[in-house]
Scaffold this motif. Structure first.
Motif, PDB file in Angstrom:
ATOM      1  N   ALA A 270      37.122  71.886  38.150  1.00 17.57           N
ATOM      2  CA  ALA A 270      36.344  71.622  36.934  1.00 17.57           C
ATOM      3  C   ALA A 270      34.865  71.875  37.180  1.00 17.57           C
ATOM      4  O   ALA A 270      34.177  72.478  36.354  1.00 17.57           O
ATOM      5  CB  ALA A 270      36.578  70.188  36.471  1.00 17.57           C
ATOM      6  N   LYS A 271      34.385  71.430  38.339  1.00 16.05           N
ATOM      7  CA  LYS A 271      32.968  71.633  38.662  1.00 16.05           C
ATOM      8  C   LYS A 271      32.645  73.113  38.793  1.00 16.05           C
ATOM      9  O   LYS A 271      31.539  73.541  38.500  1.00 16.05           O
ATOM     10  CB  LYS A 271      32.605  70.892  39.947  1.00 16.05           C
ATOM     11  CG  LYS A 271      32.142  69.476  39.664  1.00 16.05           C
ATOM     12  CD  LYS A 271      31.780  68.733  40.933  1.00 16.05           C
ATOM     13  CE  LYS A 271      31.945  67.230  40.694  1.00 16.05           C
ATOM     14  NZ  LYS A 271      32.385  66.519  41.894  1.00 16.05           N
ATOM     15  N   ALA A 272      33.623  73.886  39.243  1.00 17.74           N
ATOM     16  CA  ALA A 272      33.421  75.331  39.362  1.00 17.74           C
ATOM     17  C   ALA A 272      33.571  76.019  37.997  1.00 17.74           C
ATOM     18  O   ALA A 272      33.474  77.239  37.901  1.00 17.74           O
ATOM     19  CB  ALA A 272      34.411  75.910  40.365  1.00 17.74           C
ATOM     20  N   GLN A 273      33.812  75.242  36.968  1.00 17.87           N
ATOM     21  CA  GLN A 273      33.956  75.746  35.596  1.00 17.87           C
ATOM     22  C   GLN A 273      35.030  76.810  35.466  1.00 17.87           C
ATOM     23  O   GLN A 273      34.877  77.793  34.737  1.00 17.87           O
ATOM     24  CB  GLN A 273      32.621  76.280  35.080  1.00 17.87           C
ATOM     25  CG  GLN A 273      31.637  75.157  34.791  1.00 17.87           C
ATOM     26  CD  GLN A 273      30.377  75.672  34.153  1.00 17.87           C
ATOM     27  OE1 GLN A 273      29.654  76.437  34.782  1.00 17.87           O
ATOM     28  NE2 GLN A 273      30.119  75.285  32.921  1.00 17.87           N
ATOM     29  N   LEU A 274      36.117  76.589  36.185  1.00 13.97           N
ATOM     30  CA  LEU A 274      37.239  77.508  36.056  1.00 13.97           C
ATOM     31  C   LEU A 274      38.344  76.829  35.250  1.00 13.97           C
ATOM     32  O   LEU A 274      38.601  75.646  35.435  1.00 13.97           O
ATOM     33  CB  LEU A 274      37.752  77.890  37.448  1.00 13.97           C
ATOM     34  CG  LEU A 274      36.770  78.754  38.223  1.00 13.97           C
ATOM     35  CD1 LEU A 274      37.089  78.756  39.708  1.00 13.97           C
ATOM     36  CD2 LEU A 274      36.747  80.185  37.670  1.00 13.97           C
ATOM     37  N   PRO A 275      38.962  77.584  34.357  1.00 11.30           N
ATOM     38  CA  PRO A 275      39.954  76.948  33.486  1.00 11.30           C
ATOM     39  C   PRO A 275      41.227  76.556  34.231  1.00 11.30           C
ATOM     40  O   PRO A 275      41.697  77.276  35.105  1.00 11.30           O
ATOM     41  CB  PRO A 275      40.254  78.026  32.445  1.00 11.30           C
ATOM     42  CG  PRO A 275      39.828  79.301  33.050  1.00 11.30           C
ATOM     43  CD  PRO A 275      38.739  78.991  34.025  1.00 11.30           C
ATOM     44  N   TYR A 276      41.738  75.414  33.832  1.00 13.74           N
ATOM     45  CA  TYR A 276      43.005  74.943  34.365  1.00 13.74           C
ATOM     46  C   TYR A 276      43.959  74.699  33.198  1.00 13.74           C
ATOM     47  O   TYR A 276      43.683  73.882  32.324  1.00 13.74           O
ATOM     48  CB  TYR A 276      42.814  73.661  35.185  1.00 13.74           C
ATOM     49  CG  TYR A 276      44.118  72.950  35.484  1.00 13.74           C
ATOM     50  CD1 TYR A 276      45.190  73.648  36.034  1.00 13.74           C
ATOM     51  CD2 TYR A 276      44.287  71.588  35.214  1.00 13.74           C
ATOM     52  CE1 TYR A 276      46.392  73.015  36.291  1.00 13.74           C
ATOM     53  CE2 TYR A 276      45.489  70.953  35.471  1.00 13.74           C
ATOM     54  CZ  TYR A 276      46.536  71.670  36.012  1.00 13.74           C
ATOM     55  OH  TYR A 276      47.735  71.046  36.255  1.00 13.74           O
ATOM     56  N   ILE A 277      45.051  75.441  33.208  1.00 15.31           N
ATOM     57  CA  ILE A 277      46.038  75.291  32.148  1.00 15.31           C
ATOM     58  C   ILE A 277      47.267  74.601  32.711  1.00 15.31           C
ATOM     59  O   ILE A 277      47.762  74.966  33.780  1.00 15.31           O
ATOM     60  CB  ILE A 277      46.426  76.676  31.575  1.00 15.31           C
ATOM     61  CG1 ILE A 277      45.191  77.295  30.916  1.00 15.31           C
ATOM     62  CG2 ILE A 277      47.562  76.553  30.568  1.00 15.31           C
ATOM     63  CD1 ILE A 277      45.344  78.747  30.607  1.00 15.31           C
ATOM     64  N   SER A 278      47.713  73.579  32.012  1.00 16.31           N
ATOM     65  CA  SER A 278      48.936  72.902  32.430  1.00 16.31           C
ATOM     66  C   SER A 278      50.041  73.239  31.443  1.00 16.31           C
ATOM     67  O   SER A 278      49.915  72.986  30.252  1.00 16.31           O
ATOM     68  CB  SER A 278      48.708  71.396  32.483  1.00 16.31           C
ATOM     69  OG  SER A 278      49.954  70.733  32.592  1.00 16.31           O
ATOM     70  N   LEU A 279      51.102  73.841  31.964  1.00 17.38           N
ATOM     71  CA  LEU A 279      52.267  74.131  31.119  1.00 17.38           C
ATOM     72  C   LEU A 279      53.392  73.188  31.529  1.00 17.38           C
ATOM     73  O   LEU A 279      53.825  73.182  32.685  1.00 17.38           O
ATOM     74  CB  LEU A 279      52.713  75.585  31.293  1.00 17.38           C
ATOM     75  CG  LEU A 279      54.052  75.957  30.638  1.00 17.38           C
ATOM     76  CD1 LEU A 279      53.994  75.813  29.118  1.00 17.38           C
ATOM     77  CD2 LEU A 279      54.458  77.381  31.007  1.00 17.38           C
ATOM     78  N   MET A 280      53.825  72.362  30.590  1.00 18.67           N
ATOM     79  CA  MET A 280      54.892  71.422  30.896  1.00 18.67           C
ATOM     80  C   MET A 280      56.210  71.963  30.364  1.00 18.67           C
ATOM     81  O   MET A 280      56.301  72.378  29.209  1.00 18.67           O
ATOM     82  CB  MET A 280      54.574  70.069  30.270  1.00 18.67           C
ATOM     83  CG  MET A 280      53.423  69.386  30.991  1.00 18.67           C
ATOM     84  SD  MET A 280      52.802  67.937  30.116  1.00 18.67           S
ATOM     85  CE  MET A 280      51.261  68.575  29.481  1.00 18.67           C
ATOM     86  N   THR A 281      57.210  71.973  31.226  1.00 20.88           N
ATOM     87  CA  THR A 281      58.516  72.477  30.820  1.00 20.88           C
ATOM     88  C   THR A 281      59.558  71.397  31.091  1.00 20.88           C
ATOM     89  O   THR A 281      59.263  70.395  31.733  1.00 20.88           O
ATOM     90  CB  THR A 281      58.867  73.774  31.576  1.00 20.88           C
ATOM     91  OG1 THR A 281      59.095  73.451  32.953  1.00 20.88           O
ATOM     92  CG2 THR A 281      57.756  74.805  31.482  1.00 20.88           C
ATOM     93  N   ASP A 282      60.719  71.619  30.607  1.00 23.21           N
ATOM     94  CA  ASP A 282      61.768  70.606  30.689  1.00 23.21           C
ATOM     95  C   ASP A 282      62.340  70.494  32.080  1.00 23.21           C
ATOM     96  O   ASP A 282      62.841  71.489  32.609  1.00 23.21           O
ATOM     97  CB  ASP A 282      62.889  70.974  29.706  1.00 23.21           C
ATOM     98  CG  ASP A 282      63.928  69.877  29.614  1.00 23.21           C
ATOM     99  OD1 ASP A 282      63.528  68.736  29.314  1.00 23.21           O
ATOM    100  OD2 ASP A 282      65.115  70.151  29.840  1.00 23.21           O
TER     101      ASP A 282
END
Lengths: 289, 332
Positions: free
Chosen positions: A192-204
């Motif tokens: 987050a501090k490096a301002q890079l996006p983090y996407i969380s994909l939740m699957t079953d």
């Protein structure tokens, strides 16, 4: 009433077991939800989605990477990190034997696979959990691979996505597995501090300690349709409150309604959606350098 | 006095003393010598029992009904405690308490799980199982502490985050995850002490800090021994075995580097001398805060992340230039 021409002359199944014709394994797939059958090839071409009821079959890293990375080309990262039974944990089976068995049956080292490839020509790092490896449980290897994937993204200025699919923390690693929650959260503060996006994909399914750490900490949290996403599982809750649970409880659509997901993405539009989203994050604003 | 099953020999001795005293009152006989002897043997028996506690017995002690809870310690250790309620979103969670207080005259923020002291209160406190509101209240208070540069103290004592319908609806997982993330980044010193039960994400949700300590008769684990038994052994009868396998005692946890410090308890457990226990805890907190104040906020955060990053065990195979894989033991 009964015409003789279709009446069985002999009753019962007469084919002996030895004479039975075997259907070759893995040629057909029956949808666990609507029981419609499709050939494995059809299923693969439809991204493992039931063509009739849109059920998203559970798939693992290999399949997700094929769906997301251009031409199915990617580099596997940190494959040299492998689990070990440090505590000598023994329940009905020693943990060490469980690891070996899982490795044998899946051909994987542990429940997390990290890949770096291009998605619509843009670099992307995807860390994907494998449910077939001890229920996709989160142990030290899962935490360490996420941790290193974050370092790798920071070093190379790349966006990160974690695809969660897990029964929760790996009990056989006791408090070490619990601490992976804090460890991954700590590393995500650096991303987050490096301002890079983090996407969380939740699957079953995405459950327990995985949901209560990196899965819920995305800059955007997304899910596949109808995935079970929870902290405590439905069975535990049912036992606690001694009531039946409402239909759709703890499913993706329920979480979206309650404000915990940014959106739900059908697997067929996933790649395009992610590309659009990542562009928003990664595009250099005009006039600045 | 309440005795646990393994304290049976003690109970017998206390019963003997009681009978002797009754007899002496009735018959006007001097029994002081016998009583003194029995007292001595009580001390001896107690030491014997407490020197050899099994992990499961520690779990039992951590749940002793007379064990002091968060509000007891707050009353004994701090002054000018003002309890603050509510998460500013949904409600006030009675299983999580917190507020502003002074420690040796210095302002601090204290938050902790709270269990009830009798049947009615236990229900009100939901047996120390917090809902998302509890974790969000804790975070709200911690954020305020950060804003005004006050150290944070968290006291952990929970059988787990509440597995309820509303808890899920309001995002139990998100609330805990958020706390982990934010606690890593707190600019002020954060000290976490497990004073009773440290069960899983419910404990960790207020358990990320510069110093994490366990009291002697507490446990900290990814799952309670009972649930672990029911899942891995498919029966509730293996809780002792599970407690052993989970390595949940202070000894194991500190040897793994998963907790930083140990806080001793009186022989017989915290409940045998709550005042003394509170005093020990106060000394620990005082020392920990003054030590942490010597470190800059940025360094504290860096050290926190470094500490957490090292947690885990795995093998790392290195492929040497000649192509033969070598094994090195990774950090644990």
């Amino acid at each position: 009433m009964s015409s003789t021409w279709f009446r069985r002359s002999k009753k019962g199944i007469l084919t002996t077991t030895e004479e039975k014709k075997e259907t070759p394994d893995g040629l057909w797939h029956k949808c666990p939800q609507c029981k419609t059958t499709a050939t494995v090839k059809e299923l693969h071409d439809n991204l493992y989605i039931c063509h009739k009821c849109n059920y998203h079959n559970r798939i693992n890293a290999k399949e997700y990477f094929e769906i997301l990375f251009d031409n199915n080309e990617y580099k596997l990262l940190f494959e040299n990190i492998v689990p070990k039974d440090f505590l000598g944990f023994v329940d009905m089976k020693p943990y060490g034997a469980r690891i070996e068995e899982a490795q044998k049956s899946t051909g994987l080292k542990d429940a997390m696979t990290v890949g770096h490839g291009k998605m619509n020509e843009k670099d992307f790092v995807v860390a994907c959990m494998n449910f077939n490896f001890i229920g996709g449980s989160m142990g030290s290897v899962v935490g360490e691979k996420i941790s290193r994937a974050i370092d790798y993204c920071i070093k190379n200025k790349l966006p990160l996505m974690v695809i969660s699919k897990s029964g929760g923390a790996r009990m056989m690693e006791s408090a070490f597995s619990l601490m992976q929650m804090a460890k991954t959260a700590a590393k995500l503060t650096q991303l987050a501090k490096a301002q890079l996006p983090y996407i969380s994909l939740m699957t079953d399914p995405t459950t327990g300690g995985v949901t209560a750490s990196y899965a819920m900490l995305g800059d955007i949290n997304i899910a596949e349709p109808n995935a079970l996403i929870c902290f405590a599982g439905p069975r535990v809750i049912k036992e606690t409150i001694k009531k039946d649970l409402p239909a759709g409880f703890q499913r993706s659509e329920f979480l979206l309604e309650h404000g915990f997901l940014d959106f739900i993405a059908d697997r067929k539009i996933l790649k395009q959606k992610l590309t659009t989203v990542l562009e928003w994050y990664m595009i250099e604003p005009a006039g600045t350098h | 006095m309440q005795f646990l099953d393994f304290e049976k020999p003690l109970e017998d001795l206390y019963t003997q003393i009681h009978k002797l005293k009754e007899m002496s009152a009735k018959n006007k006989v001097d029994v002081s010598n016998s009583v003194r002897e029995l007292d001595a043997s009580i001390e001896k028996t107690r030491s014997q029992i407490y020197d050899n506690l099994t992990p499961w017995q520690r779990v039992q002690l951590s749940r002793h009904p007379d064990r002091p809870y968060t509000l007891y310690y707050i009353e004994k250790i701090f002054t000018n405690f003002t309890e603050l309620y509510g998460d500013r979103q949904v409600k006030d969670d009675k299983a999580m308490v917190g507020g502003m207080a002074l420690l040796n005259g210095e302002p601090v923020m204290v938050v902790g799980h709270q269990k009830g002291i009798n049947t009615k209160m236990r229900q009100l406190r939901n047996f120390g199982m917090a809902n998302p509101e509890g974790y969000r209240k804790a975070l709200r208070l911690m954020k305020m502490a950060e804003k005004f540069n006050r150290p944070i103290i968290t006291l952990i004592d929970t059988p787990g985050a509440f597995p309820g319908l509303e808890a899920e609806e309001r995002g139990q997982a998100e609330a805990i995850a958020r706390n982990l993330f934010e606690m890593v980044n707190m600019k002020v010193p954060v000290i976490c002490v497990i004073i009773g039960e440290g069960a899983s994400g419910g404990a960790l949700g207020i358990g990320v800090g510069d110093r994490v300590a366990m009291m002697e008769n507490t446990w900290y684990s990814v799952i309670s021994p009972e649930s672990c038994s029911s899942i891995l052994w498919r029966s509730w009868n293996f809780k002792e075995k599970a407690a052993e396998q989970l390595k949940l005692t202070y000894k194991d946890m500190s040897s793994f580097g998963l907790v930083d410090d140990i806080i001793p308890e009186p022989v017989g457990g915290a409940h045998s001398d709550p005042e003394k226990t509170a005093e020990t805890l106060k000394t620990y907190l005082t020392n920990a805060i003054s030590a942490l104040k010597m470190i800059s906020p940025d360094d504290r955060i860096t050290q926190r992340i470094e500490k957490l990053s090292k947690m885990g065990f795995y093998d790392e195979t290195v492929t040497a230039d000649n192509g033969t894989p070598a094994q090195i033991d990774a950090i644990t």
